[in-house]
Design a protein around this motif. Structure first.
Motif, PDB file in Angstrom:
ATOM      1  N   VAL A   1       0.843  -1.205   0.000  1.00  0.00           N
ATOM      2  CA  VAL A   1       0.000   0.000   0.000  1.00  0.00           C
ATOM      3  C   VAL A   1       0.874   1.249   0.000  1.00  0.00           C
ATOM      4  N   THR A   2       1.935   1.230   0.795  1.00  0.00           N
ATOM      5  CA  THR A   2       2.866   2.366   0.803  1.00  0.00           C
ATOM      6  C   THR A   2       3.517   2.539  -0.559  1.00  0.00           C
ATOM      7  N   LEU A   3       3.926   1.429  -1.163  1.00  0.00           N
ATOM      8  CA  LEU A   3       4.546   1.487  -2.490  1.00  0.00           C
ATOM      9  C   LEU A   3       3.571   2.031  -3.526  1.00  0.00           C
TER      10      LEU A   3
ATOM     11  N   GLY B   1      -1.679 -15.843  -1.303  1.00  0.00           N
ATOM     12  CA  GLY B   1      -2.830 -16.623  -1.749  1.00  0.00           C
ATOM     13  C   GLY B   1      -3.458 -17.510  -0.703  1.00  0.00           C
ATOM     14  N   ALA B   2      -3.148 -17.338   0.579  1.00  0.00           N
ATOM     15  CA  ALA B   2      -3.781 -18.162   1.615  1.00  0.00           C
ATOM     16  C   ALA B   2      -5.248 -17.766   1.769  1.00  0.00           C
ATOM     17  N   ASP B   3      -6.094 -18.731   2.096  1.00  0.00           N
ATOM     18  CA  ASP B   3      -7.530 -18.464   2.239  1.00  0.00           C
ATOM     19  C   ASP B   3      -7.875 -18.282   3.712  1.00  0.00           C
ATOM     20  N   THR B   4      -7.286 -17.262   4.323  1.00  0.00           N
ATOM     21  CA  THR B   4      -7.575 -16.922   5.711  1.00  0.00           C
ATOM     22  C   THR B   4      -8.233 -15.549   5.750  1.00  0.00           C
ATOM     23  N   ALA B   5      -8.869 -15.231   6.882  1.00  0.00           N
ATOM     24  CA  ALA B   5      -9.533 -13.931   7.008  1.00  0.00           C
ATOM     25  C   ALA B   5      -8.531 -12.793   6.847  1.00  0.00           C
ATOM     26  N   ALA B   6      -7.339 -12.949   7.428  1.00  0.00           N
ATOM     27  CA  ALA B   6      -6.328 -11.890   7.350  1.00  0.00           C
ATOM     28  C   ALA B   6      -5.814 -11.704   5.925  1.00  0.00           C
ATOM     29  N   SER B   7      -5.599 -12.808   5.198  1.00  0.00           N
ATOM     30  CA  SER B   7      -5.084 -12.692   3.834  1.00  0.00           C
ATOM     31  C   SER B   7      -6.144 -12.127   2.895  1.00  0.00           C
ATOM     32  N   ARG B   8      -7.407 -12.498   3.108  1.00  0.00           N
ATOM     33  CA  ARG B   8      -8.486 -11.943   2.277  1.00  0.00           C
ATOM     34  C   ARG B   8      -8.649 -10.447   2.533  1.00  0.00           C
ATOM     35  N   LEU B   9      -8.501 -10.029   3.793  1.00  0.00           N
ATOM     36  CA  LEU B   9      -8.530  -8.601   4.103  1.00  0.00           C
ATOM     37  C   LEU B   9      -7.394  -7.874   3.398  1.00  0.00           C
ATOM     38  N   ALA B  10      -6.207  -8.469   3.411  1.00  0.00           N
ATOM     39  CA  ALA B  10      -5.056  -7.845   2.744  1.00  0.00           C
ATOM     40  C   ALA B  10      -5.309  -7.699   1.247  1.00  0.00           C
ATOM     41  N   ASP B  11      -5.884  -8.726   0.618  1.00  0.00           N
ATOM     42  CA  ASP B  11      -6.178  -8.643  -0.813  1.00  0.00           C
ATOM     43  C   ASP B  11      -7.216  -7.557  -1.101  1.00  0.00           C
ATOM     44  N   ARG B  12      -8.255  -7.449  -0.255  1.00  0.00           N
ATOM     45  CA  ARG B  12      -9.251  -6.396  -0.459  1.00  0.00           C
ATOM     46  C   ARG B  12      -8.612  -5.014  -0.346  1.00  0.00           C
ATOM     47  N   ARG B  13      -7.719  -4.886   0.597  1.00  0.00           N
ATOM     48  CA  ARG B  13      -7.047  -3.587   0.763  1.00  0.00           C
ATOM     49  C   ARG B  13      -6.218  -3.242  -0.471  1.00  0.00           C
ATOM     50  N   LEU B  14      -5.534  -4.215  -1.024  1.00  0.00           N
ATOM     51  CA  LEU B  14      -4.725  -3.966  -2.222  1.00  0.00           C
ATOM     52  C   LEU B  14      -5.600  -3.597  -3.413  1.00  0.00           C
ATOM     53  N   VAL B  15      -6.739  -4.271  -3.554  1.00  0.00           N
ATOM     54  CA  VAL B  15      -7.647  -3.953  -4.664  1.00  0.00           C
ATOM     55  C   VAL B  15      -8.191  -2.535  -4.518  1.00  0.00           C
TER      56      VAL B  15
END
Length: 695
Positions: free
Chosen positions: A225-227, A243-257
């Motif tokens: 996000v900083t980059l 690509g892990a299917d965890t709540a934390a990784s899905r949150l990270a992907d949403r943030r990047l999108v």
């Protein structure tokens, strides 16, 4: 959908403080101070998870009526800090996941979510995420609350101007909302920006279409996000995640999108083809307690994924990346990485860059391609130690310059003038067992060109004149002579009458303290310990993260404005915390006056009196120095004269502060002139030098 009624909004005390841009204890002070007035603070209307919540509209009206707080946009910012007050069967984590997913949907659809009914909106989400990689299940789980929360997301986005800013507002409150555990290793902006800038420069793209950046961690997003904020707005940048299917990784992907990344997932054993820059942090979100061995093994796995032409920027604990290792297996892994000729630069970073553990030193590794043309005995690595250096813009530029040189050939390395680092042979580093330079390098000293140095002198002269003009030479302190001594009473008697109380300091692990100073905007609270009370450190030089203090010391205490802070061990000292909201470190303690106007007890007068008379020396066999605090004689003035005494002391305090700022400006001006003249870029003309006339 136009007739939808939004539920009332609620605010916790912490949310009220964030909304009004004040410190958390200030809200409690408002509640207590105005309880018996004609306009008391609103009463709580709900309790959630044992936390009292207040009606947001009542709080906003009260703040505006009283003219309190430091924000002119409490109405506009309300939706960013409040929670919905409607009754819902959904757990709080489902609501928060759903809100972040709807913010992501809003970015992808590009319109108002309130224009869709629940069924049509869910169909659109299914089309956006047909494989349920990062948002479909979170939206589907909202069920009957989908339309209400969709309308709330629209309001949040409008308040923050963009869905991305609304998402970041949630991330800034991540610990309070439960989006992230308070023990997760979150880096401060200075470290994030340094690592991101190094990655951007090494990628060679600086905004080229299709640039690929890889974060193999399961739930990391801060670095990317900083980059992204450094890349041009409309760049089509690709982020490859774990690509892990965890709540934390899905949150990270949403943030990047939300931040306009085009995300791809890579398997643990799959490499990334073509040019790519790895950018990651150890330990990462979701796995905050990795050992040095686990961190080095993870880096070794990352190196195996790297292909020719790819580089990596890694942030991790200095204990694993720099310091001598007691674990032989960990030492073996690090030595193997060093022999591979992949480690091109190692930078030890300043302390205080990890929010949850400010006492833990971090380091930066830059990995590149091995050069087969260089014999093993001639291989080298660039090392830098910034442990005692502020990570400002100039230092960051110096690190970038040295890292770029480290990625080049031996010839370019020899031609480079290093600013913070130095070149060391790999064989010597393997023998030493550490990746720290023999001597810490001094921070880069700005060497201003002639024109800039001259401009700086003009600027400082103007600053000097402005500050000097603010000092009113006409000082009047109206005093009257009295032959009788001021009445005094023992602190013990005052404590029994509850006119004065003594509160113990907080016992805090030194590893939780930050040496980078207090910064209220960043959530770092200043601390006052024996060193500050005794004058060994300036107040504000040390701090502690507010979230760390609240989490690890739920019964911790803050100072109130006007509190007297004193200590008797290791020596006697006393000071007044005029502003309040500080954390006092034991063995320092707080002496608090209940009501100066009614009691005639003036904190600054008490502190000055105790400082002048002292408390005596330590007697033979005694543990503490001098008399116990209950026997101290405390001066008391007539209550009617308290306002005049307080005003006079406050005026003198302001004048002293103005004089100190003026002296600091003179010091900066002197340093600039000395540096410029010493380097020959400035010449002081004789006619510009004025000296006072003698005689």
């Amino acid at each position: 959908m136009d007739d939808r009624v939004m539920p009332a909004l609620l605010l916790s005390k912490l949310a009220i403080a964030e909304l009004a841009k004040v410190r958390r204890p200030v809200v409690t002070m408002w509640i207590n101070r105005y309880r018996s007035t004609a306009l008391p603070f609103p009463s709580p209307v709900a309790t959630r998870d044992r936390v009292e919540h207040y009606a947001a509209d009542e709080v906003v009206r009260w703040i505006r009526a009283r003219g309190l707080g430091n924000s002119d946009t409490v109405v506009e910012d309300l939706a960013l800090h409040a929670v919905l007050g409607h009754e819902s069967a959904l757990p709080s984590d489902a609501v928060l996941d759903g809100v972040t997913a709807l913010l992501c949907v809003k970015v992808l659809l590009g319109g108002q979510l309130a224009e869709w009914d629940a069924e049509d909106l869910l169909d659109e989400v299914d089309g956006l995420d047909p494989d349920d990689r990062f948002l479909f299940r979170e939206v589907e789980r909202l069920g009957d609350d989908l339309e209400v929360l969709a309308g709330h997301v629209d309001i949040m986005s409008d308040a923050a101007y963009t869905p991305a800013e609304a998402f970041e507002a949630l991330m800034r409150q991540r610990f309070r909302h439960g989006l992230q555990d308070s023990s997760d290793p979150v880096l401060r902006p200075a470290a994030l920006e340094l690592a991101a800038r190094v990655a951007m420069v090494l990628s060679g793209t600086e905004g080229a279409e299709g640039a690929v950046f890889v974060d193999p961690s399961d739930a990391g997003s801060d670095l990317l996000v900083t980059l992204r904020s450094m890349l041009p707005e409309y760049t089509d940048a690709v982020a490859v995640t774990g690509g892990a299917d965890t709540a934390a990784s899905r949150l990270a992907d949403r943030r990047l999108v939300v931040h306009q990344w085009r995300i791809r997932s890579a398997g643990k054993d799959d490499g990334v083809p073509g040019p790519a820059t790895f950018l990651t942090q150890f330990p990462g979100s979701g796995a905050p307690f990795l050992s040095d061995m686990e961190i080095l093994s993870a880096i070794d796995d990352l190196v195996l994924q790297m292909r020719d032409g790819q580089v990596a920027v890694i942030v991790g604990p200095a204990s694993a990346l720099v310091d001598p290792l007691a674990d032989r297996e960990a030492e073996s892994v690090r030595s193997a990485l060093l022999r591979s000729d992949r480690i091109r630069a190692v930078v030890r970073l300043p302390e205080g860059l990890l929010v949850s553990r400010p006492g833990l030193s971090m380091a930066l590794w830059v990995l590149g391609c091995a050069d087969a043309s260089i014999a093993p005995g001639d291989r080298w690595t660039v090392l830098a130690d910034l442990g005692g250096v502020e990570l400002d813009d100039y230092t960051t530029e110096a690190v970038l310059s040295d890292v770029l040189a480290a990625m080049g050939s031996w010839e370019s390395l020899r031609a480079h003038s290093f600013r913070v680092g130095g070149v060391y042979r790999t064989a010597e580093l393997l023998a030493s067992g550490t990746l720290a330079p023999p001597r810490p390098h001094r921070g880069p000293r700005p060497r201003r060109p002639a024109a800039e140095a001259a401009g700086r002198v003009v600027q400082l002269v103007g600053e000097y004149r402005d500050r000097a003009a603010r000092i009113d030479p006409h000082l009047t302190v109206p005093v009257e002579y009295r032959s009788a001594a001021a009445p005094t009473v023992s602190a013990g008697l005052l404590a029994r009458s509850r006119e004065l109380t003594v509160v113990p300091g907080n016992r805090i692990d030194a590893a939780d303290l930050s040496e980078s100073g207090a910064d209220d905007a960043a959530g770092v609270v200043r601390v006052i310990g024996p060193d500050e009370v005794l004058g060994r450190r300036s107040v504000g030089e040390r701090g502690i993260d507010r979230l760390v203090f609240t989490t690890r010391h739920p019964n911790g205490r803050y100072t109130e404005p006007g509190d007297i802070v004193f200590c008797t061990v290791p020596g006697f000292g006393v000071t007044v915390d005029v502003e309040g909201s500080s954390v006092v470190l034991a063995p320092a303690r707080i002496m608090r006056v209940a009501d100066p106007l009614a009691s005639g007890l003036v904190p600054e007068l008490i502190a000055g009196h105790l400082r002048a008379v002292g408390i005596g020396d330590r007697t033979s066999g005694a543990v503490r120095r001098g008399k116990p605090w209950r026997t101290w004689e405390i001066p008391r003035v007539e209550p009617s004269r308290v306002p005049a005494v307080t005003a006079a002391l406050a005026d003198l305090r302001r004048r002293r502060q103005a004089a100190e700022e003026l002296v600091a400006t003179i010091d900066r001006l002197t340093d600039t002139v000395v540096d410029g003249v010493g380097r020959g870029v400035l010449v002081v003309a004789e006619e510009t030098v004025s000296e006072p006339e003698k005689g």
